[in-house]
Design a protein around this motif. Structure first.
Motif, PDB file in Angstrom:
ATOM      1  N   LEU A 472       0.827  -1.201   0.000  1.00  0.00           N
ATOM      2  CA  LEU A 472       0.000   0.000   0.000  1.00  0.00           C
ATOM      3  C   LEU A 472       0.868   1.260   0.000  1.00  0.00           C
ATOM      4  O   LEU A 472       0.565   2.243  -0.689  1.00  0.00           O
ATOM      5  CB  LEU A 472      -0.942   0.010   1.209  1.00  0.00           C
ATOM      6  N   ASP A 661     -12.899   2.394   3.399  1.00  0.00           N
ATOM      7  CA  ASP A 661     -12.061   1.231   3.150  1.00  0.00           C
ATOM      8  C   ASP A 661     -10.880   1.261   4.111  1.00  0.00           C
ATOM      9  O   ASP A 661     -10.731   2.185   4.931  1.00  0.00           O
ATOM     10  CB  ASP A 661     -11.610   1.158   1.691  1.00  0.00           C
ATOM     11  N   GLU A 662     -10.005   0.238   4.033  1.00  0.00           N
ATOM     12  CA  GLU A 662      -8.919   0.101   5.014  1.00  0.00           C
ATOM     13  C   GLU A 662      -7.937   1.266   4.944  1.00  0.00           C
ATOM     14  O   GLU A 662      -7.463   1.753   5.968  1.00  0.00           O
ATOM     15  CB  GLU A 662      -8.191  -1.224   4.789  1.00  0.00           C
ATOM     16  N   TRP A 663      -7.608   1.708   3.741  1.00  0.00           N
ATOM     17  CA  TRP A 663      -6.721   2.865   3.579  1.00  0.00           C
ATOM     18  C   TRP A 663      -7.320   4.077   4.290  1.00  0.00           C
ATOM     19  O   TRP A 663      -6.637   4.822   4.989  1.00  0.00           O
ATOM     20  CB  TRP A 663      -6.558   3.130   2.080  1.00  0.00           C
ATOM     21  N   SER A 800      -8.147  -8.247  -2.281  1.00  0.00           N
ATOM     22  CA  SER A 800      -8.569  -6.850  -2.397  1.00  0.00           C
ATOM     23  C   SER A 800      -7.414  -6.008  -2.899  1.00  0.00           C
ATOM     24  O   SER A 800      -6.252  -6.279  -2.612  1.00  0.00           O
ATOM     25  CB  SER A 800      -9.062  -6.324  -1.048  1.00  0.00           C
ATOM     26  N   SER A 802      -6.255  -1.759  -3.581  1.00  0.00           N
ATOM     27  CA  SER A 802      -6.574  -0.429  -3.038  1.00  0.00           C
ATOM     28  C   SER A 802      -7.514   0.342  -3.947  1.00  0.00           C
ATOM     29  O   SER A 802      -8.309   1.151  -3.472  1.00  0.00           O
ATOM     30  CB  SER A 802      -5.285   0.371  -2.837  1.00  0.00           C
ATOM     31  N   TYR A 815     -14.668   4.889  -0.363  1.00  0.00           N
ATOM     32  CA  TYR A 815     -14.577   3.473  -0.693  1.00  0.00           C
ATOM     33  C   TYR A 815     -14.023   3.337  -2.106  1.00  0.00           C
ATOM     34  O   TYR A 815     -14.725   3.505  -3.100  1.00  0.00           O
ATOM     35  CB  TYR A 815     -15.941   2.791  -0.583  1.00  0.00           C
ATOM     36  N   THR A 817     -11.793   0.543  -2.717  1.00  0.00           N
ATOM     37  CA  THR A 817     -11.306  -0.831  -2.803  1.00  0.00           C
ATOM     38  C   THR A 817     -12.074  -1.652  -3.840  1.00  0.00           C
ATOM     39  O   THR A 817     -13.303  -1.576  -3.923  1.00  0.00           O
ATOM     40  CB  THR A 817     -11.428  -1.511  -1.439  1.00  0.00           C
ATOM     41  N   THR A 818     -11.335  -2.437  -4.609  1.00  0.00           N
ATOM     42  CA  THR A 818     -11.944  -3.404  -5.516  1.00  0.00           C
ATOM     43  C   THR A 818     -11.493  -4.804  -5.122  1.00  0.00           C
ATOM     44  O   THR A 818     -10.439  -4.992  -4.531  1.00  0.00           O
ATOM     45  CB  THR A 818     -11.536  -3.145  -6.975  1.00  0.00           C
ATOM     46  N   GLN A 876      -5.911 -11.925   1.930  1.00  0.00           N
ATOM     47  CA  GLN A 876      -5.554 -10.515   2.007  1.00  0.00           C
ATOM     48  C   GLN A 876      -4.615 -10.299   3.197  1.00  0.00           C
ATOM     49  O   GLN A 876      -4.551 -11.117   4.110  1.00  0.00           O
ATOM     50  CB  GLN A 876      -6.783  -9.619   2.146  1.00  0.00           C
TER      51      GLN A 876
END
Length: 969
Positions: A472, A661-663, A800, A802, A815, A817-818, A876
């Motif tokens: 990332l 999303d996580e980021w 997943s 980014s 959001y 993420t794909t 992931q």
């Protein structure tokens, strides 16, 4: 115990010993009068959390004494039981109750906290002590305190072992003094037991004072010192005694001498570590009859020894606290000033200190100073559990050279600066084909490395991955280099050339990427916007599951200190104002769905925050199951809950996945900390010096709508996956007993296991050797495990991505993420390095195409939406998130918080693997969480998968180049 006594006592002594034991067994047990569980204190909670996060960490403290004469064992056992009555907390157990509350409860009355054990060799005694050190770390079943009496024909050793969770109950030395007093007089009315120095939990994430002493990722050479009991777990301890008259120092008293030695040590470490300043964390017992004192001192290399020593003495005399506002991110060392040890006797026999751990094995460096009875000064240097085993004696000897020969100078200034990885060859001072453009490119790459990794002292020849780099962060760096500087690089370039100098040789100069002028600075305070491609993909799945709770993200934060709920509300409102995408409604019509941004001046018309007073009777589990109506309510819910008995606050931090999303989570937590600090002083946060907010997510969605989907990106996935297997037959023999079609259920379970340190280090080393990321290595190991179990030739794995292909939106919360699918083909004779290379090339090669979500690929392949899927396995990795951290107020007070793991009871996929990469005090560790569908994998099969993965992780970490087929037969 009787068997031990029988080996060592005469017949008369044995008879008395057995009679005394019988009387003790029938006496009142050494337990607390209050048998009810209680809530542990804040320090106990913090140490418990640290131990849960890092179960392999040794947090024991050991004191060891030698007794030349055989003690009266019965009398010693009696004294120990009296000590436990005096300090019942030594018997406590620490665990979670059925309501997941952390509690402290009395140990069972029949639990033995004192053991008498025979030994014949010092190596055997050392092994007994190490085993006891491990046992006190399991304080859900065993008390965190243990007394060992090790007896042989000519020597008796007494070891007091305690876990650091009991620091407030007393140090090992203090408890030994109390035990001796009870042995001699049985009078405990005047026992004075000092608490131990507490762990500096707020400093454990600081950078290393001397980076090159850290353990490297390879295998340590088996060097043996032959010393007894110098190791406390994985820490290492060395000591030396010096004659005061031999020191090139002049001091008026003991305090002054301690201050001068501390000043010298600070300069010595600054020089070795290449720092201009560092923090001395001073812990002092001197002139303190009741409690030990701690303070921090910021040492600058341009100060003189004399000035530093004088300032340390002033702080010590006035009991002042140093200003630590600028010290949290600086390297530090711990210093202990000990008062002289009083003579301890059991009867007429004196106890000689054999080894007493400084007790802070987490710090990289702890120097302890003590005047002994013989007039000599004892220096003890303990290196922490993350430091190489063979450094402590070298550093102590080098520092003694400074004290004995330097005067006011410091010969340590001439010591060489070593590298953290000595196997890496240093780059030549000047590359023959170096050009000004290449040097400039390397400087720009290094600047991005430093910024992304928060490593301002990183050099152009140091490794991106040594500083915590991962995919990332690599995405961010590569994107910024292209956008800001026109430097074009690929992911494989960075993984194969992880230093700025080597990466510069792969760089290509281009025109760079810029956004159209009409969208570059668009901010959406209100209005409508389409869904992004990733959001629309998620929305389809959301609709397929009946718009239920399937995409709830139920974060929960447990606060260890009281938090001002209204200030927290204001701080998060600042984030809602800054990121309009978080205040979106999602409106469905007959033909489409779009998002509608709520204007900030109407935000208070929507309920999104509940105080603890408003939440009485509501549980965290209730809140996590809330079903959002996204057309009428915001996709966020913040609800404080308060424990009625303890007053402890927990925040239910519920989001709908469609806006986060996580980021984005890490961006949000950084901004929340800044906003909270500002709001404690009644001010609005100042985000940046320029004041410019990040681009809004709705601008990104509009831009995607205008540009549309790139057909070449869709074609990339279709071509690769068009003939891929759509079913995973991992255990074909189970198919005959599988449930009939239509009876499947998402109900499932999950298991979690942590890789031991040797395996974790081996995997990082494997990544380095193969120019790959940890994700590539763990991904390959999991794939190899499944291939071995099912004899697979082809495997499709979901993961997943980014989805942030535009660097202008790297600081935007939303959001992006794909989910994508990779196809892994297993070749005959493939080795671990070969599979890692295949995975790396597959993952990194797909990066430019990850803006295409999986549902569009499935539709293009003619698969039924919501029914047919390309994969049953999902892998992931999670780099360290920021849901465990600290909120700081303007007055510098701190509120620590930790993430509470959500309950896991469903799995949409057959098998899902989450690799958790965690960094604690600079040490990296790996956990693996596997969730599974119970209708496809029973308990026996889950165990088979887990065992195979454990074996495969060990194989990959070993560096084996044997054929995977041969290894797994």
């Amino acid at each position: 115990m009787n068997e031990t006594a029988n080996l060592l006592l005469t017949d008369d002594e044995m008879a008395r010993f057995q009679q005394g034991l019988s009387e003790l067994e029938n006496s009142e047990p050494a337990s607390s009068s209050n048998n009810n569980p209680e809530t542990p204190g804040e320090y106990e909670q913090a140490v418990w959390l640290l131990q849960q996060q890092e179960p392999e960490l040794d947090l024991s403290q050991t004191g060891l004494w030698t007794l030349s004469e055989k003690p009266d064992l019965l009398k010693l056992i009696n004294a120990a039981q009296t000590l436990l009555k005096k300090i019942p907390s030594l018997q406590s157990l620490y665990n979670l109750n059925d309501e997941d509350d952390f509690i402290k409860s009395p140990g069972a009355p029949d639990q033995s906290l004192i053991d008498v054990v025979p030994f014949t060799t010092e190596e055997q005694a050392s092994e007994i002590i190490r085993h006891a050190q491990q046992s006190v770390g399991h304080f859900a079943e065993n008390p965190a305190f243990k007394i060992l009496v090790l007896v042989s024909s000519g020597t008796t050793l007494i070891a007091l072992i305690k876990h650091r969770i009991l620091d407030q109950a007393g140090s090992a030395a203090s408890l030994m003094q109390a035990l001796a007093a009870l042995y001699n007089t049985r009078n405990h009315s005047r026992l004075e037991i000092k608490p131990d120095f507490l762990l500096p939990l707020n400093r454990l994430s600081a950078p290393s004072a001397v980076p090159w002493i850290k353990r490297h990722t390879g295998q340590d050479a088996p060097i043996s010192t032959g010393a007894f009991a110098t190791q406390n777990g994985r820490s290492n301890c060395s000591h030396v005694e010096l004659q005061q008259e031999n020191l090139q120092l002049s001091a008026e008293d003991e305090n002054s001498l301690y201050a001068q030695i501390t000043a010298h040590f600070g300069r010595f470490i600054c020089t070795l570590g290449g720092h201009k300043s560092l923090v001395l964390e001073l812990q002092s017992e001197l002139n303190s009859n009741d409690v030990n004192r701690c303070f921090e001192y910021l040492l600058n290399l341009d100060q003189t020894i004399e000035a530093t020593a004088d300032q340390l003495l002033d702080l010590h005399r006035t009991e002042a606290l140093a200003d630590n506002s600028e010290t949290h991110n600086l390297p530090f060392v711990s210093i202990r000033w000990h008062e002289s040890n009083p003579e301890i006797k059991l009867g007429q026999a004196p106890l000689q200190t054999r080894h007493s751990s400084p007790g802070n094995a987490l710090n990289d460096l702890t120097l302890s100073l003590l005047f002994c009875e013989n007039g000599k000064l004892r220096l003890t240097l303990e290196t922490g559990q993350g430091v190489s085993d063979h450094v402590s004696a070298f550093l102590l000897e080098s520092f003694c050279d400074v004290l004995l020969n330097s005067g006011t100078g410091c010969r340590g200034e001439n010591l060489p600066t070593l590298r953290a990885h000595p196997t890496q060859q240093p780059a030549p001072a000047r590359n023959p084909d170096e050009t000004p453009d290449r040097a400039k490119t390397a400087a720009l790459i290094l600047a991005e490395f430093r910024d992304a990794l928060s490593a301002p002292r990183m050099t152009a020849d140091e490794d991106f991955f040594d500083y915590g780099g991962h995919s990332l962060i690599a995405t961010r760096i590569i994107g910024f280099l292209l956008e800001k500087h026109g430097i074009e690089l690929h992911f494989n370039d960075l993984f194969s050339n992880p230093t700025a100098n080597s990466l510069a040789r792969k760089a290509k100069l281009s025109e760079g990427a810029t956004l159209p002028a009409d969208t570059a600075n668009t901010q959406a305070s209100s209005g409508t916007a389409p869904l992004s491609i990733a959001q629309m993909s998620l929305w389809k799945a959301y609709a397929a599951f009946g718009f239920g709770e399937i995409f709830n993200i139920p974060f929960a934060l447990d606060f260890l200190q009281p938090v001002d709920e209204n200030v927290f509300r204001l701080a998060f409102r600042d984030i809602l104002e800054r990121h309009a995408g978080l205040r979106a409604l999602f409106i469905r019509t007959e033909t489409e769905v779009h998002q509608e941004i709520i204007a900030i001046d109407t935000l208070d018309e929507y309920k999104w925050f509940w105080s603890s007073e408003e939440s009485q009777g509501v549980t965290r589990h209730d809140e996590a199951g809330h079903v959002f109506d996204l057309s009428k309510e915001l996709p966020i819910r913040l609800r404080f809950l308060k424990d009625t008995e303890t007053g402890r606050q927990t925040l239910s931090f519920l989001f709908h996945h469609i806006v986060l999303d996580e980021w984005s989570v890490n961006l949000m937590m950084d901004e929340l900390a800044k906003a909270y600090k500002a709001r404690t002083s009644g001010q609005a946060p100042v985000w940046t010096t320029s004041g410019q907010a990040p681009l809004d997510f709705t601008g990104f969605a509009r831009l995607q709508k205008e540009r549309g989907l790139d057909p070449s990106h869709l074609a990339y996935w279709v071509d690769d996956l068009k003939d891929a297997p759509q079913k995973l037959d991992l255990f074909p023999e189970d198919q005959s007993t599988a449930k009939a079609e239509g009876e499947s259920s998402p109900e499932g379970g999950w298991i979690e296991f942590k890789l031991d340190r040797q395996t974790s280090d081996g995997l990082y080393h494997c990544a380095r050797e193969n120019n790959a990321s940890l994700f590539n290595v763990t991904y390959a190991a999991i794939a190899a495990s499944l291939q071995s179990l099912g004899a697979l030739k082809d495997l499709v794995v979901g993961t997943s991505a980014s989805g942030r292909t535009d660097p202008a939106y790297f600081d935007t919360i939303g959001y992006f993420t794909t989910v994508v699918a990779h196809r892994i083909r297993f070749e005959t004779g493939m080795t671990a390095p070969g599979l890692i290379e295949a995975v790396k090339n597959t993952v990194n090669g797909s990066m430019p195409y990850t803006d295409v979500p999986i549902d569009l690929v499935e539709e293009a392949l003619g698969m039924a939406p919501g029914k047919d899927h390309l994969f049953e396995v999902f892998i992931q990795i999670h780099a360290q998130n920021k849901l465990n951290g600290v909120l700081e107020a303007e007055d510098r007070s701190e509120i620590n918080f930790r993430q509470v793991d959500p309950d896991k009871h469903e799995s949409l996929l057959g098998l899902q693997f989450e690799v958790m990469e965690e960094v604690i005090r600079g040490e990296r560790s790996i956990r693996v969480l596997m969730s599974y569908r119970a209708d496809r994998y029973n308990e026996e099969r889950v165990k088979q998968i887990r065992d195979k993965m454990a074996d495969m992780f060990e194989l990959f970490s070993s560096g084996s180049t044997a054929s995977l087929v041969e290894v797994t037969r």
